[in-house]
Design an enzyme around this catalytic site. Structure first.
Site, mmCIF file in Angstrom:
data_model
loop_
_atom_site.group_PDB
_atom_site.id
_atom_site.type_symbol
_atom_site.label_atom_id
_atom_site.label_comp_id
_atom_site.label_asym_id
_atom_site.label_seq_id
_atom_site.Cartn_x
_atom_site.Cartn_y
_atom_site.Cartn_z
ATOM 1 N N GLN A 1 5.241 -23.740 41.353
ATOM 2 C CA GLN A 1 6.436 -24.079 42.255
ATOM 3 C C GLN A 1 7.541 -24.312 41.235
ATOM 4 O OE1 GLN A 1 6.387 -27.107 44.949
ATOM 5 N NE2 GLN A 1 7.668 -26.063 46.712
ATOM 6 N N ASP B 1 0.907 -19.957 30.998
ATOM 7 C CA ASP B 1 0.252 -20.244 32.275
ATOM 8 C C ASP B 1 -1.288 -19.884 32.272
ATOM 9 O OD1 ASP B 1 1.339 -21.280 35.339
ATOM 10 O OD2 ASP B 1 -0.726 -20.381 35.244
ATOM 11 N N ILE B 2 -2.321 -20.606 32.680
ATOM 12 C CA ILE B 2 -3.594 -20.222 32.782
ATOM 13 C C ILE B 2 -3.931 -18.772 33.500
ATOM 14 C CG2 ILE B 2 -4.439 -21.307 34.891
ATOM 15 C CD1 ILE B 2 -6.832 -22.324 32.959
ATOM 16 N N ASN C 1 -4.469 -22.647 28.445
ATOM 17 C CA ASN C 1 -5.182 -23.571 29.156
ATOM 18 C C ASN C 1 -4.924 -24.976 28.432
ATOM 19 O OD1 ASN C 1 -7.306 -25.250 30.227
ATOM 20 N ND2 ASN C 1 -8.770 -23.852 29.539
ATOM 21 N N TYR D 1 -4.597 -37.779 42.101
ATOM 22 C CA TYR D 1 -3.455 -37.445 41.390
ATOM 23 C C TYR D 1 -2.156 -38.501 41.364
ATOM 24 C CZ TYR D 1 1.234 -34.901 41.965
ATOM 25 O OH TYR D 1 2.485 -34.409 41.571
ATOM 26 N N LYS E 1 -0.884 -39.614 37.687
ATOM 27 C CA LYS E 1 0.590 -39.442 37.469
ATOM 28 C C LYS E 1 1.030 -40.912 36.698
ATOM 29 C CE LYS E 1 1.709 -35.307 38.046
ATOM 30 N NZ LYS E 1 2.151 -34.363 36.833
#
Ligand code: SER
Length: 322
Positions: A13, A35-36, A53, A143, A147
């Protein structure tokens, strides 16, 4: 020296819009998207792309060696809702992915690194209103604590290795160009799609669940101005609070109704994301970002809603034609 910028997690996003913004500033050839997964049209055709990755150190090392980036944006992550379904993977990817990139940034003398943190670093015992930069932090999602630990690693690399790492605790991000990636704040994007397609939406968060949110243009502008600020102005090397706009589903629906009068909202009974939202702040104090690098919000609720509806309407009409 000309900049060479590597964006890891470019299909997400934030990445989708950040890559375009960076290519506009530095030139397409200077910004390597990675990006993967396969990139979308804009990223694939707009400049260089590498498959990356973050859990594969050899693959990352090869990319750093080939491109010798001067700046790195690490955006690859598993967000809050998906993280609760795959806790070990979320921890592994969010944590080891970051450490791999920090180590390579040191090895290859990268001059600046950006890594996003989140309002998810706060927990049930953090103050809910105007949550300050420094307070009790007891996140209870994988998550959130990945973080929070990541913020500690960023500050640690700054002090131990002199690595210029910069970070923002993003609120929920609202955008129309790319879909959000499996978070608790995603309702505030889904609602626009459903309002335009069906004139109704069932919110997975309850009526008065206020959360800090931000329109993507503001988030990109904040990111670029933090990265542009002189190093001596950056007093926080963990991650900066960023407030955005605070609203609940009812307030958002009321604003949408001003444009789509017969829009209706109702509320799902049980959703695991409710408990996550209940553990997060309702509003955030970002006075340090204002002081250090002149942060100012541009999109309030009415402006964000109008911009989302106008752009998404055109986008949806185009996709029907294709
Ligand atoms: N938007 C994110 C999420 O909901 C928070 O950083 O997981």
């Amino acid at each position: 020296m000309s900049e060479k910028i590597l964006v890891i997690g470019a299909n997400g996003q934030i990445g989708t819009e950040l890559v375009v913004a960076l290519r506009g500033i530095y030139g397409a050839a200077q910004v390597i998207a990675s990006d993967i997964n396969n990139p979308g049209y804009a990223i694939r055709n707009g400049g260089p792309f590498e498959f990356a990755n973050v859990l594969d150190q050899d693959n990352l090392h090869h990319i750093f060696q080939k491109h010798r980036p001067t700046q790195v944006y690490l955006l690859a992550a598993i967000l809050s809702a998906v993280g609760e379904q795959k806790p070990k993977l979320a921890w592994d990817l969010n944590m080891n992915g970051l450490i791999h990139v920090l180590d390579l940034a040191v090895e290859f003398n990268v001059s600046k690194v950006f890594w996003p943190s989140s309002i998810a670093v706060f927990g049930p015992n953090s103050p809910k209103q105007d949550t300050p930069q420094y307070c009790v932090m007891d996140p209870n999602t994988v998550y959130g604590f990945s973080k929070l630990a990541g913020e500690r690693w960023c500050e640690y690399y700054y002090h131990k290795h002199g690595l210029d790492v910069r970070s923002i605790r993003y609120p929920g991000l609202i955008s129309w160009k790319a879909a959000p990636g499996g978070g608790t704040t995603d309702y505030a994007v889904h609602i626009f799609h459903e309002a335009l397609k069906n004139k109704s939406y069932t919110s997975f968060l309850s009526v008065h669940t206020a959360l800090p949110m931000m329109y993507m243009d503001d988030a990109i502008r904040a990111t670029l101005s933090l990265m542009d600020a002189p190093a001596e102005q950056i007093s926080i090397r963990s991650s900066y609070n960023l407030g955005g706009i605070s609203f609940d589903p009812e307030q958002l629906a009321a604003e949408i109704k001003k444009h789509i009068p017969d829009f209706t909202i109702d509320y799902a009974d049980h959703d695991p994301r409710q408990a996550i939202a209940d553990s997060w702040p309702k509003s955030i104090d970002d006075s340090q970002a204002q002081k250090d690098w002149g942060w100012q919000l541009e999109y309030d609720l009415p402006k964000m809603v109008e911009t989302m509806l106008t752009n998404l309407k055109t986008e949806l009409a185009e996709s029907v034609k294709v």
